[in-house]
Design a protein around this motif. Structure first.
Motif, PDB file in Angstrom:
ATOM      1  N   ARG A 105       0.833  -1.198   0.000  1.00 26.60           N
ATOM      2  CA  ARG A 105       0.000   0.000   0.000  1.00 26.60           C
ATOM      3  C   ARG A 105       0.869   1.250   0.000  1.00 26.60           C
ATOM      4  N   ILE A 106       0.445   2.257  -0.745  1.00 25.00           N
ATOM      5  CA  ILE A 106       1.136   3.539  -0.797  1.00 25.00           C
ATOM      6  C   ILE A 106       0.261   4.581  -0.130  1.00 25.00           C
ATOM      7  N   THR A 107       0.857   5.339   0.771  1.00 19.21           N
ATOM      8  CA  THR A 107       0.111   6.382   1.473  1.00 19.21           C
ATOM      9  C   THR A 107       0.490   7.758   0.943  1.00 19.21           C
ATOM     10  N   LEU A 108      -0.368   8.692   1.256  1.00 19.55           N
ATOM     11  CA  LEU A 108      -0.120  10.083   0.884  1.00 19.55           C
ATOM     12  C   LEU A 108       1.180  10.588   1.516  1.00 19.55           C
ATOM     13  N   GLY A 109       1.412  10.186   2.754  1.00 18.65           N
ATOM     14  CA  GLY A 109       2.634  10.601   3.428  1.00 18.65           C
ATOM     15  C   GLY A 109       3.875  10.127   2.714  1.00 18.65           C
ATOM     16  N   GLN A 110       3.849   8.906   2.214  1.00 19.32           N
ATOM     17  CA  GLN A 110       5.009   8.382   1.492  1.00 19.32           C
ATOM     18  C   GLN A 110       5.256   9.178   0.215  1.00 19.32           C
ATOM     19  N   VAL A 111       4.190   9.513  -0.497  1.00 23.57           N
ATOM     20  CA  VAL A 111       4.353  10.298  -1.719  1.00 23.57           C
ATOM     21  C   VAL A 111       4.985  11.648  -1.403  1.00 23.57           C
ATOM     22  N   LEU A 112       4.511  12.294  -0.343  1.00 27.63           N
ATOM     23  CA  LEU A 112       5.051  13.602   0.005  1.00 27.63           C
ATOM     24  C   LEU A 112       6.500  13.527   0.475  1.00 27.63           C
ATOM     25  N   GLU A 113       6.904  12.392   1.004  1.00 30.98           N
ATOM     26  CA  GLU A 113       8.299  12.258   1.398  1.00 30.98           C
ATOM     27  C   GLU A 113       9.181  11.958   0.187  1.00 30.98           C
ATOM     28  N   VAL A 114       8.630  11.299  -0.815  1.00 34.86           N
ATOM     29  CA  VAL A 114       9.365  11.117  -2.067  1.00 34.86           C
ATOM     30  C   VAL A 114       9.531  12.457  -2.784  1.00 34.86           C
ATOM     31  N   MET A 115       8.482  13.269  -2.785  1.00 29.59           N
ATOM     32  CA  MET A 115       8.469  14.535  -3.523  1.00 29.59           C
ATOM     33  C   MET A 115       8.033  15.665  -2.584  1.00 29.59           C
ATOM     34  N   PRO A 116       8.924  16.132  -1.706  1.00 27.39           N
ATOM     35  CA  PRO A 116       8.514  17.056  -0.643  1.00 27.39           C
ATOM     36  C   PRO A 116       8.582  18.531  -1.005  1.00 27.39           C
ATOM     37  N   PHE A 117       9.035  18.867  -2.220  1.00 26.11           N
ATOM     38  CA  PHE A 117       9.377  20.256  -2.497  1.00 26.11           C
ATOM     39  C   PHE A 117       8.196  21.132  -2.904  1.00 26.11           C
ATOM     40  N   GLY A 118       7.063  20.525  -3.218  1.00 25.95           N
ATOM     41  CA  GLY A 118       5.927  21.326  -3.652  1.00 25.95           C
ATOM     42  C   GLY A 118       6.134  21.967  -5.012  1.00 25.95           C
ATOM     43  N   ASN A 119       6.894  21.311  -5.895  1.00 31.70           N
ATOM     44  CA  ASN A 119       7.115  21.853  -7.233  1.00 31.70           C
ATOM     45  C   ASN A 119       5.867  21.706  -8.092  1.00 31.70           C
TER      46      ASN A 119
END
Length: 607
Positions: free
Chosen positions: A397-411
Motif C-alpha cells: 500500500r502507498i500512502t499520501l505521506g510516502q508520496v510527500l516524502e518522495v516529492m517534498p518540495f511542492g514543485n
C-alpha cells in the motif's frame, strides 16, 4: 598497541600513494615533527539530518536513527567528560513531513535541547526561501555559520549568519569556520540579497583572521561535499579538522560491506605537509560521528586518538522526554501519512545513489505521471531531476505521506517547447556530474537515451530516441520542436538546466508534482513499474529502421492571453484541473484533512 610514528616528510610522500595509506593513517596516526601532545578534543558530529526526527524505517521496522536515540548517545558521551564539541554540517531542513508541517522549527526544538555548539548552513536550508531559515536562526541557541554567504542589509537574514566563531573548550579557543556549497542558487531557492562566494577563499580568509587572534586549532564545518573537502584540505594551510556534509558520504564502519580504502576519518596533507583530519557522518542521523584528536602547543595535530562513530540502533533506549515531544509533533502528521492513495506490486527504488546515476522504476513512474497529466496539452517528453526524488517506497500500500516524502518540495509542472538539440543539451547537463552524485541526473518519460561515462562532460550523450506514439521509438530530430514537461525548479535553471530557460511557450500549470503522482496512482493501482532500458550507460540504444521522423506538431500556447478579470489560463489547463480528482487547485494537505485520521508509522526504505 603502539601507535605508528612517521616523519612529516614521509607523511606527505605516503599521502600521495593512495587511499590504502590514508586508511592506515586514519586509524592510528602520530606525526613526527609535531610537539608533545598537550590537548585533546572530542568532536561529536552529524550532517544531512533532513528532518529525520523519527528513525529511518524499512517497512514497519526501524533500522537506525531518530533524535531520541541520538540524545541517549550524546548524553552518555557527555557523561564521560573531557573536551567536547557537538557540531552539525548542515541540511537540517527538508525530507520528511515534519518539514512540510513545521518548516524546521520541530527540528530546532530538538537541536536546541541537544545543545549543539554550531551548525553550518546547507543548501536545503533555502528550499522555500529565506523565511524558514530566518525563523530557525532567530530561535537557535547555537550559531549558524557560513563564511562564503554574503547577505545584503535588505535581506531578512542580515545579521543572523556568522562566518566563524570561537568557542572556548577546556581553556583553549577553538575556531570554527562554516561554508556552504556555491551551487546553492542552482540547487535551492535562496532568493535576492544572498550571494555565495568561493568557499576555499572564504576559509583561507577565516583561517588568517583566527590565526591573527591567536587561535591555532581551527575546524572547517562545511556543507560542500567530500570531494570539495579533500580539495580544501590540500589547498588551505592552518586547518586542523574538516567536519563535512552535503555528499551523504558514509565512512569506515558505516560502509557495508566494509571497505578498508574508505576510512573514518581520512587524513590529508595540507600545502605545508601537516595532517588535516576529514570526517563525514553519512546522512539522516543513521550514525553519530565521534572523533578525538590530539594537538601540540602550536595547535598542530599530533594524532587521531580515536575515530569511533556509533550506529544509532533501535536497541538504544530512546530519551523519554524527546519521545513525548515527538508524539505531540506527530499528531497532525498521522492522518496525512495514513491516507491510502494506491498500491505497488514492487518496491519503488528512490535510493539517492540510484536516482542520481541510473534509470529506476520510481523515476520512470514519476516521469510517466507527469507525461500522462500534460499529454492532453501536447506534452511529448518528460524530464525529472533525480535529486527531486528523495526516498523509496516499499512494496504494498502507498500512502499520501510516502508520496510527500518522495516529492517534498511542492514543485509545479511546467510545459515548454524545446528543439531536439536543446533536449540533448538538457540531457548533457543531466549526466555531466554523475561522479558527484549530483541531483541533476535525468529520469525521463516519452524517450530513451544512451550515454558514455568515460566521455568528457558535455559530450556524453550518444543517442536519443523519442516515442513515435505507436509503441515504438525513432531517433530525435535536432531541428524539430518537442513539447516537454518538467518541474518549475529545473524550468527556472535549477540543477544547471539553464537550457530550459531558453524554452519557448512556457506554461506553469500549477499542478503540484506530488498531486500528479497521487492522481496517477489512484487511476492505475496496483502499479508495477520496471526498469525498461530508458537509460543506457556505455551501450547503444536498440536500432530503429529508417530515418529520423519529425516530431508531431506540439500544441502551442500563446505567450500572453487576454485578461478579463482574474488570472487567465489556457482552456486545456482549465479542463484538466476540472477533470482531475486532485488537480492543481486542490492541495494534498487540504484533501487529507477531510479524511478520517488513521495512525500509521512512517515507513522509509533504506537506501
Amino acid at each position: 598497541m603502539a601507535v605508528p610514528t612517521i616523519s612529516r616528510r614521509t607523511f606527505v610522500k605516503t599521502m600521495a600513494v593512495g587511499s590504502g595509506t590514508i586508511a592506515y593513517l586514519a586509524t592510528a596516526l602520530t606525526v613526527h615533527g609535531a610537539g608533545p601532545e598537550v590537548y585533546t578534543l572530542r568532536i561529536i558530529h552529524t550532517n544531512d539530518h533532513h528532518a529525520r526526527i523519527e528513525p529511518v524505517f524499512s517497512g514497519n521496522n526501524p533500522v537506525h536513527g531518530g533524535v531520541s536515540r541520538r540524545k541517549t548517545l550524546i548524553d552518555a558521551i557527555r557523561g564521560e567528560g573531557g573536551n567536547q564539541l557537538l557540531l552539525d554540517a548542515g541540511d537540517v531542513f527538508q525530507g520528511t513531513l515534519y518539514f512540510n508541517q513545521y518548516r524546521g522549527l520541530a527540528d530546532l526544538e530538538f537541536y536546541n535541547a541537544l545543545k549543539y555548539d554550531a551548525m553550518a548552513i546547507g543548501n536545503h536550508e533555502f528550499d522555500i526561501g529565506q523565511g524558514p531559515l530566518v525563523d530557525f536562526a532567530r530561535g537557535a541557541t547555537f550559531p549558524l555559520l557560513s563564511a562564503n554567504i554574503q547577505v545584503d542589509r535588505s535581506s531578512p537574514l542580515a545579521g543572523l549568519i556568522k562566518p566563524w566563531v570561537v568557542i572556548w573548550v577546556g581553556g583553549q579557543p577553538i575556531g570554527i569556520i562554516g561554508v556552504t556549497t556555491e551551487d546553492t542558487p542552482v540547487l535551492s531557492n535562496p532568493g535576492p540579497g544572498v550571494r555565495f562566494t568561493n568557499y576555499i577563499e572564504a576559509v583561507r580568509l577565516g583561517v588568517a583572521s583566527l590565526r591573527r587572534d591567536g587561535v591555532n586549532k581551527i575546524i572547517a564545518l562545511t556543507h560542500v561535499g567530500i570531494q570539495a573537502d579533500r580539495e580544501l584540505a590540500r589547498r588551505v594551510d592552518g586547518l586542523s579538522v574538516i567536519i563535512g556534509g552535503h555528499s551523504h558520504t558514509p565512512m569506515g564502519p558505516m560502509i557495508n560491506p566494509p571497505d578498508p580504502n574508505r576510512p573514518y576519518p581520512e587524513v590529508i596533507a595540507s600545502p605545508s605537509g601537516k595532517p588535516v583530519i576529514v570526517a563525514h557522518d553519512w546522512e539522516w542521523g543513521r550514525w553519530l560521528g565521534d572523533l578525538t584528536i590530539g594537538f601540540d602547543a602550536n595547535g598542530d595535530v599530533t594524532r587521531v586518538v580515536a575515530g569511533r562513530p556509533t550506529e544509532v540502533r533501535p536497541a538504544i533506549d530512546p530519551d523519554g522526554g524527546f519521545e513525548n515531544r515527538i508524539r505531540t509533533f506527530r499528531g497532525p502528521l498521522d492522518q496525512l501519512r495514513a491516507t491510502p492513495v494506491g498500491e505497488t506490486r514492487v518496491a519503488l527504488n528512490g535510493a539517492r545513489a540510484d536516482v542520481r546515476s541510473k534509470e529506476t522504476n520510481l523515476g520512470n513512474l514519476i516521469a510517466d505521471s507527469m507525461l500522462a497529466k500534460t499529454a492532453p496539452a501536447g506534452a511529448q517528453l518528460a524530464i525529472m531531476n533525480g535529486g527531486g526524488i528523495r526516498t523509496s517506497i516499499p512494496e504494498g500500500r502507498i500512502t499520501l505521506g510516502q508520496v510527500l516524502e518522495v516529492m517534498p518540495f511542492g514543485n509545479t509542472l511546467v510545459l515548454l517547447t524545446l528543439t531536439g538539440a536543446q533536449v540533448k543539451e538538457a540531457l548533457e547537463n543531466g549526466v555531466s556530474q554523475v561522479e558527484q552524485s549530483a541531483g541533476r541526473f535525468p529520469q525521463v518519460g516519452g524517450m530513451r537515451y544512451s550515454w558514455s561515462a568515460s566521455a568528457p562532460a558535455g559530450s556524453r550523450i550518444t543517442g536519443i530516441q523519442v516515442s513515435d506514439g505507436r509503441g515504438g521509438f525513432v531517433p530525435i530530430d535536432p531541428n524539430a520542436s518537442y513539447r516537454v514537461v518538467v518541474n518549475n525548479f529545473i524550468a527556472g535553471g535549477g540543477d544547471g538546466y539553464s537550457v530550459l530557460q531558453r524554452g519557448t511557450n512556457k506554461v506553469d500549470t500549477g499542478f503540484l508534482d506530488a498531486d500528479v503522482l497521487v492522481e496517477y496512482l489512484q487511476a492505475r493501482s496496483p502499479v508495477n513499474p520496471q526498469v525498461e532500458g530508458r537509460i543506457v550507460q556505455d551501450g547503444v540504444l536498440p536500432g530503429v529502421a529508417g530515418v529520423a521522423a519529425p516530431a508531431p506538431a506540439p500544441v502551442e500556447t500563446p505567450a500572453a492571453l487576454p485578461r478579463t478579470g482574474g488570472e487567465s489560463l489556457p482552456a486545456w489547463l482549465l479542463a484538466l484541473a476540472a477533470a482531475g480528482a486532485i488537480g492543481g487547485g486542490l492541495r494534498l494537505r487540504e484533501r487529507a484533512a477531510r479524511i478520517a485520521a488513521a495512525s500509521e508509522r512512517e515507513t522509509v526504505e533504506v537506501e
